[in-house]
Design an enzyme around this catalytic site. Structure first.
Site, PDB file in Angstrom:
ATOM      1  N   ASP A   8       0.968  -1.033  -0.033  1.00 23.95           N
ATOM      2  CA  ASP A   8       0.046  -0.220   0.054  1.00 23.95           C
ATOM      3  C   ASP A   8       0.887   1.287   0.042  1.00 23.95           C
ATOM      4  OD1 ASP A   8      -1.620   2.016   0.685  1.00 23.95           O
ATOM      5  OD2 ASP A   8      -2.636   1.115   2.322  1.00 23.95           O
ATOM      6  N   ILE A   9       0.887   1.880  -0.886  1.00 21.23           N
ATOM      7  CA  ILE A   9       1.772   3.098  -1.142  1.00 21.23           C
ATOM      8  C   ILE A   9       1.643   4.053   0.000  1.00 21.23           C
ATOM      9  CG2 ILE A   9       0.422   4.780  -2.674  1.00 21.23           C
ATOM     10  CD1 ILE A   9       2.774   4.888  -4.402  1.00 21.23           C
ATOM     11  N   ASN A  22      -7.075  12.923 -10.568  1.00 21.18           N
ATOM     12  CA  ASN A  22      -7.804  12.980 -11.638  1.00 21.18           C
ATOM     13  C   ASN A  22      -7.641  14.623 -11.747  1.00 21.18           C
ATOM     14  OD1 ASN A  22      -9.990  14.691 -10.382  1.00 21.18           O
ATOM     15  ND2 ASN A  22     -10.151  12.789  -9.171  1.00 21.18           N
ATOM     16  N   GLY A  30      -9.831   4.532  -5.582  1.00 28.05           N
ATOM     17  CA  GLY A  30      -8.426   4.067  -6.186  1.00 28.05           C
ATOM     18  C   GLY A  30      -7.369   4.405  -5.263  1.00 28.05           C
ATOM     19  N   ASP A  32      -5.835   7.410  -5.165  1.00 30.40           N
ATOM     20  CA  ASP A  32      -6.113   8.620  -4.686  1.00 30.40           C
ATOM     21  C   ASP A  32      -7.075   8.760  -3.422  1.00 30.40           C
ATOM     22  OD1 ASP A  32      -6.347  11.283  -5.256  1.00 30.40           O
ATOM     23  OD2 ASP A  32      -7.625  11.462  -6.706  1.00 30.40           O
ATOM     24  N   THR A 116      -3.731   2.402 -14.564  1.00 28.49           N
ATOM     25  CA  THR A 116      -4.280   0.920 -14.875  1.00 28.49           C
ATOM     26  C   THR A 116      -5.309   0.456 -14.013  1.00 28.49           C
ATOM     27  OG1 THR A 116      -2.632  -0.067 -13.110  1.00 28.49           O
ATOM     28  CG2 THR A 116      -1.672   0.437 -15.422  1.00 28.49           C
ATOM     29  N   GLY A 117      -5.987   1.448 -13.095  1.00 27.75           N
ATOM     30  CA  GLY A 117      -7.170   0.984 -12.387  1.00 27.75           C
ATOM     31  C   GLY A 117      -8.317   1.465 -13.314  1.00 27.75           C
ATOM     32  N   TYR A 119      -8.796   4.268 -14.749  1.00 26.98           N
ATOM     33  CA  TYR A 119      -8.825   4.578 -16.023  1.00 26.98           C
ATOM     34  C   TYR A 119      -8.395   3.615 -17.273  1.00 26.98           C
ATOM     35  CZ  TYR A 119      -8.540   9.603 -14.478  1.00 26.98           C
ATOM     36  OH  TYR A 119      -8.960  10.844 -14.142  1.00 26.98           O
TER      37      TYR A 119
HETATM   38  N1  AR6 Z   1      -1.399   1.390  -3.043  1.00 25.52           N
HETATM   39  C1  AR6 Z   1      -0.810   1.186  -4.255  1.00 25.52           C
HETATM   40  N2  AR6 Z   1      -1.553   0.989  -5.391  1.00 25.52           N
HETATM   41  C2  AR6 Z   1      -2.668   0.995  -5.332  1.00 25.52           C
HETATM   42  C3  AR6 Z   1      -3.409   1.541  -4.075  1.00 25.52           C
HETATM   43  C4  AR6 Z   1      -2.803   1.615  -2.917  1.00 25.52           C
HETATM   44  N3  AR6 Z   1      -3.270   2.171  -1.942  1.00 25.52           N
HETATM   45  N4  AR6 Z   1      -4.847   1.549  -4.331  1.00 25.52           N
HETATM   46  C5  AR6 Z   1      -4.948   1.118  -5.876  1.00 25.52           C
HETATM   47  N5  AR6 Z   1      -3.658   1.001  -6.050  1.00 25.52           N
HETATM   48  P1  AR6 Z   1      -6.304   3.792  -9.633  1.00 25.52           P
HETATM   49  P2  AR6 Z   1      -6.010   5.347 -12.507  1.00 25.52           P
HETATM   50  C6  AR6 Z   1      -3.504   0.483  -7.616  1.00 25.52           C
HETATM   51  O1  AR6 Z   1      -7.825   3.362 -10.124  1.00 25.52           O
HETATM   52  O2  AR6 Z   1      -6.180   4.215 -12.978  1.00 25.52           O
HETATM   53  C7  AR6 Z   1      -9.161   7.850  -9.011  1.00 25.52           C
HETATM   54  O3  AR6 Z   1     -10.553   7.906  -8.680  1.00 25.52           O
HETATM   55  C8  AR6 Z   1      -4.550  -0.041  -8.394  1.00 25.52           C
HETATM   56  O4  AR6 Z   1      -4.464  -1.402  -8.111  1.00 25.52           O
HETATM   57  O5  AR6 Z   1      -6.213   4.205  -8.456  1.00 25.52           O
HETATM   58  O6  AR6 Z   1      -4.956   6.203 -12.836  1.00 25.52           O
HETATM   59  C9  AR6 Z   1      -8.786   9.308  -9.574  1.00 25.52           C
HETATM   60  O7  AR6 Z   1      -9.619  10.208  -8.951  1.00 25.52           O
HETATM   61  C10 AR6 Z   1      -3.990   0.036 -10.035  1.00 25.52           C
HETATM   62  O8  AR6 Z   1      -2.974  -0.820 -10.029  1.00 25.52           O
HETATM   63  O9  AR6 Z   1      -5.656   4.997 -10.544  1.00 25.52           O
HETATM   64  C11 AR6 Z   1      -8.832   9.336 -10.932  1.00 25.52           C
HETATM   65  O10 AR6 Z   1     -10.218   9.752 -11.039  1.00 25.52           O
HETATM   66  C12 AR6 Z   1      -3.209   1.676  -9.624  1.00 25.52           C
HETATM   67  O11 AR6 Z   1      -3.243   1.842  -8.209  1.00 25.52           O
HETATM   68  C13 AR6 Z   1      -8.751   7.862 -11.434  1.00 25.52           C
HETATM   69  O12 AR6 Z   1      -9.105   6.910 -10.042  1.00 25.52           O
HETATM   70  C14 AR6 Z   1      -3.987   2.799 -10.321  1.00 25.52           C
HETATM   71  O13 AR6 Z   1      -5.507   2.590 -10.260  1.00 25.52           O
HETATM   72  C15 AR6 Z   1      -7.317   7.496 -11.867  1.00 25.52           C
HETATM   73  O14 AR6 Z   1      -7.422   6.259 -12.336  1.00 25.52           O
END
Ligand code: AR6
Length: 167
Positions: A8-9, A22, A30, A32, A116-117, A119
């Site tokens: 967990d980052i 975003n 996610g 964020d 990669t989540g 988006y």
């Molecule tokens: N620690 C590390 N990695 C994580 C964590 C964590 N705590 N939580 C999720 N991930 P995403 P995006 C991973 O969806 O695709 C938000 O609503 C997750 O498994 O967080 O860039 C923003 O406000 C995935 O591999 O980001 C934007 O609206 C990675 O983080 C939108 O999501 C990115 O997934 C951005 O979407």
């Protein structure tokens, strides 16, 4: 050194953590959402003063209640099939975060797998872009962490790293 870890980052003791935000910078789901929850409400107040952020760009705040000193908020591309400049935008996210971290004196930095989540960027293609950008800066930092959130993401990063190093 570039390390691929599962974590967990929000718990990492590094100089800089990268947030996959975003363009409003006002929080979301996610990673964020996790970063805002862990950093505390002062982060939202700081983000409100930043006037948003364009895709491919980066803005900085302190880490507040995170162990990290600073948070680099970057906005990755929404995946739209790959023909809309997504790879250039994703590459720009990594490069701009690395440049800003260096300017700010960071020696260690952790990245999530941007885009990669929610988006929807294909994970393997995103890992190629991430590791290609990070490789160029490997010697500028004590530590660059690719912070994956699942075993399968770790596996993808390791496979991509192996394939890039055999080129
Ligand atoms: N620690 C590390 N990695 C994580 C964590 C964590 N705590 N939580 C999720 N991930 P995403 P995006 C991973 O969806 O695709 C938000 O609503 C997750 O498994 O967080 O860039 C923003 O406000 C995935 O591999 O980001 C934007 O609206 C990675 O983080 C939108 O999501 C990115 O997934 C951005 O979407």
């Amino acid at each position: 050194m570039i390390e691929i870890i599962k974590a967990d980052i929000t718990g990492l003791h590094v100089d800089a953590v990268v947030n996959a935000a975003n363009s409003s910078l006002l929080g979301g789901g996610g990673v964020d959402g996790a970063i805002h929850a862990a950093a505390g409400p002062a982060l939202l107040q700081a983000c409100q003063k930043l006037d948003g952020c364009k895709a491919g760009d980066v803005k900085m705040t302190p880490g507040f209640e995170l162990p990290a000193k600073m948070i680099l908020h970057t906005v990755g591309p929404h995946w739209q099939g790959g023909g809309n400049g997504e790879s250039a935008v994703l590459s720009s996210c990594y490069k701009k975060c690395l440049c800003l971290a260096l300017e700010e004196g960071a020696r260690s930095i952790a990245f999530p797998a941007i885009s990669t989540g929610i988006y929807g960027y294909p994970k393997r293609q995103a890992a190629v872009i991430a590791l290609t950008a990070l490789n160029r800066y490997e010697h500028e930092f004590q530590s660059i962490l690719c912070c994956c959130f699942s075993d399968s993401d770790v596996w993808i990063y390791q496979k991509v790293r192996d394939s890039l190093s055999s080129l």
